[in-house]
Design a protein around this motif. Structure first.
Motif, short mmCIF file in Angstrom:
data_model
loop_
_atom_site.label_atom_id
_atom_site.label_comp_id
_atom_site.label_asym_id
_atom_site.label_seq_id
_atom_site.Cartn_x
_atom_site.Cartn_y
_atom_site.Cartn_z
N LYS A 155 0.81 -1.21 0.00
CA LYS A 155 0.00 0.00 0.00
C LYS A 155 0.86 1.27 0.00
N ILE A 211 2.33 1.87 -3.40
CA ILE A 211 1.29 2.27 -4.35
C ILE A 211 0.90 3.73 -4.13
N SER A 217 -5.52 2.49 -7.20
CA SER A 217 -4.47 1.50 -6.93
C SER A 217 -4.44 0.46 -8.04
#
Length: 460
Positions: free
Chosen positions: A250, A253, A272
């Protein structure tokens, strides 16, 4: 390497389904000639074969039977009419007594190697997923199986559950509902929770559209191969490809998202999913250059992903609507641009615009479908290079828990056949994204270097 211990058929409980027909829509007809979807779930299970056979296998069979009662198309056949392709639509037909092929096997391959993230020979996995089975000729129709299951034991190490389905049966959303139901019944021993939560599938054909769309997609190129000699395609080795798995966390990203918004401030759609897909798309193009496969040719390339249209229909469909209700988002750009220094930005802009156009179009699905037909079936002859996406991070694939815990590893084995990648929420964090890739061994080595170096140098 694989020994079949048992091959049987699993049916819904007697007299719970009867004879039923489920009409299919143009959303389903899109996938008439699509390669079967092969999925594989690996679980750690450090127990003996007798223990597994006595305690686990009976529950898997029983819970599958109860689940098929509520999801009867999984135990049905796709009926096509070879001599009346243009006048009689295919249908999903269930006849009392229909059943699903259930195979139990044991394997002596290295379980720890199979569940790794490193490159592994693709054909090792083929024996772990079941074929759909043989199409059977009727009086004026052909009956094509839609679903099959294989459970494979790696004694004292683990177990794999392989499932294969015809794409006409359903999309990822419906299959997720089926797996949720099966695993819930396996864990609890009953379907009471499924009934109490009112999460049963909706079989009513609620999609409203002109009949011309059915005719259009029933005339897709190659549909004449659905004749009385047709048999579902199978995974066959040996393969020159290897498969590997990559994780984008995460934090990385989000870092790339911020970089993209600075570089492309006018880009309206950044997610994403689009970031991950665009990065992989550009890295694949660069890997072809690295191994000399592109040869300087400036060809066009397509990237195809699917958007769930249940909430976008007018009126919206229930999320438990059974079948396919997805529309393609198609991005097209030049291979030399993808492989260049700005390849990722070109990919993310092209893909972002394609997704935005598809999900926000207000002209209605009927007008969109004509464009989908051209994108899926008209362009391939002009655009030989294509990457598709199997899976979606919105479906938590690692929640498929039969009572032994979440899967150790998940694989979409069928990406070997059509140049697709798999994109799913990762095992350890649903906000991280897991990418599955299948490439020739030499190209995979190049891709790994390009993928890792780009993350370190461009976005650090």
């Amino acid at each position: 390497m694989l020994t079949v211990l048992e091959s049987c058929r699993i049916s819904p409980p007697p007299a719970t389904v009867g004879n039923r027909i489920l009409p299919i829509t143009f959303f389903d007809n899109i996938f008439l000639l699509h390669f079967p979807i092969n999925q594989l779930f690996f679980y750690e299970f450090p127990h003996s074969k007798p223990h597994f056979m006595q305690t686990i296998v009976p529950n898997l069979k029983h819970s599958l039977s109860i689940t098929l009662q509520h999801f009867f198309p999984f135990t049905s056949n796709l009926i096509v009419f070879p001599t009346n392709h243009h006048s009689r639509k295919p249908e999903i037909r269930h006849v009392e007594g229909d059943s699903v092929q259930f195979t139990l096997a044991e394997c002596d391959l290295d379980f720890k190697d199979l569940v790794g993230y490193h490159p592994r020979a693709c054909d090792k996995f083929y024996q772990l997923v079941p074929p759909l089975g043989c199409a059977v000729k009727g009086s004026d129709f052909l009956a094509i199986p839609l679903f099959a299951v294989q459970v494979t034991i790696f004694e004292n190490y683990g177990v794999s559950i392989g499932i294969t389905n015809h794409h006409v049966l359903c999309d990822a959303s419906t299959k997720c509902d089926f797996l949720k139901a099966w695993t819930s019944i396996a864990r609890l021993g009953t379907d009471e929770s499924l009934l109490a939560n009112r999460s049963l599938p909706v079989f009513k054909r609620l999609v409203q559209y002109p009949e011309s769309l059915d005719k259009m997609f029933l005339n897709q190129p190659g549909v004449d191969t659905l004749n009385f000699e047709y048999q579902p395609p199978q995974l066959v080795g040996p393969s020159f490809k290897v498969r590997a798995t990559f994780i984008l966390i995460k934090e990385k990203i989000n870092m790339i998202k911020k970089w993209v918004t600075i570089e492309l401030p006018a880009l309206g759609y950044v997610s994403s999913f689009s970031i991950v897909c665009a990065y992989v798309w550009s890295c694949v193009a660069k890997s072809r250059v690295e191994i000399g496969k592109m040869n300087g040719q400036d060809e066009l390339e397509r990237f195809v992903c699917l958007a769930n249209f249940r909430s976008r229909m007018d009126p919206p469909l229930p999320q438990t609507y059974f079948g396919n209700c997805v529309g393609p988002c198609v991005a097209i750009t030049k291979s030399t641009l993808l492989a260049g220094d700005k390849g990722f930005l070109i990919a993310v802009e092209s893909l972002g615009n394609a997704i935005s156009k598809t999900v926000k179009n207000s002209d209605g699905v009927s007008k969109e479908a004509e464009l989908w037909f051209e994108m899926l079936f008209g362009l391939p002859a002009k655009i030989p290079s294509k990457i598709g996406v199997a899976g979606t991070p919105k479906v938590k694939i690692y929640d498929v828990d039969f009572g032994w815990g979440k899967p150790t590893k998940y694989e979409t084995v069928s990406i070997d056949c059509n140049g697709s990648i798999s994109v799913n929420a990762s095992r350890d964090s649903p906000e991280d994204i897991e990418i599955g890739l299948s490439l020739p061994a030499k190209q995979m080595d190049a891709f790994i270097d390009i993928f890792n170096n780009g993350l370190e140098k461009e976005f650090s």
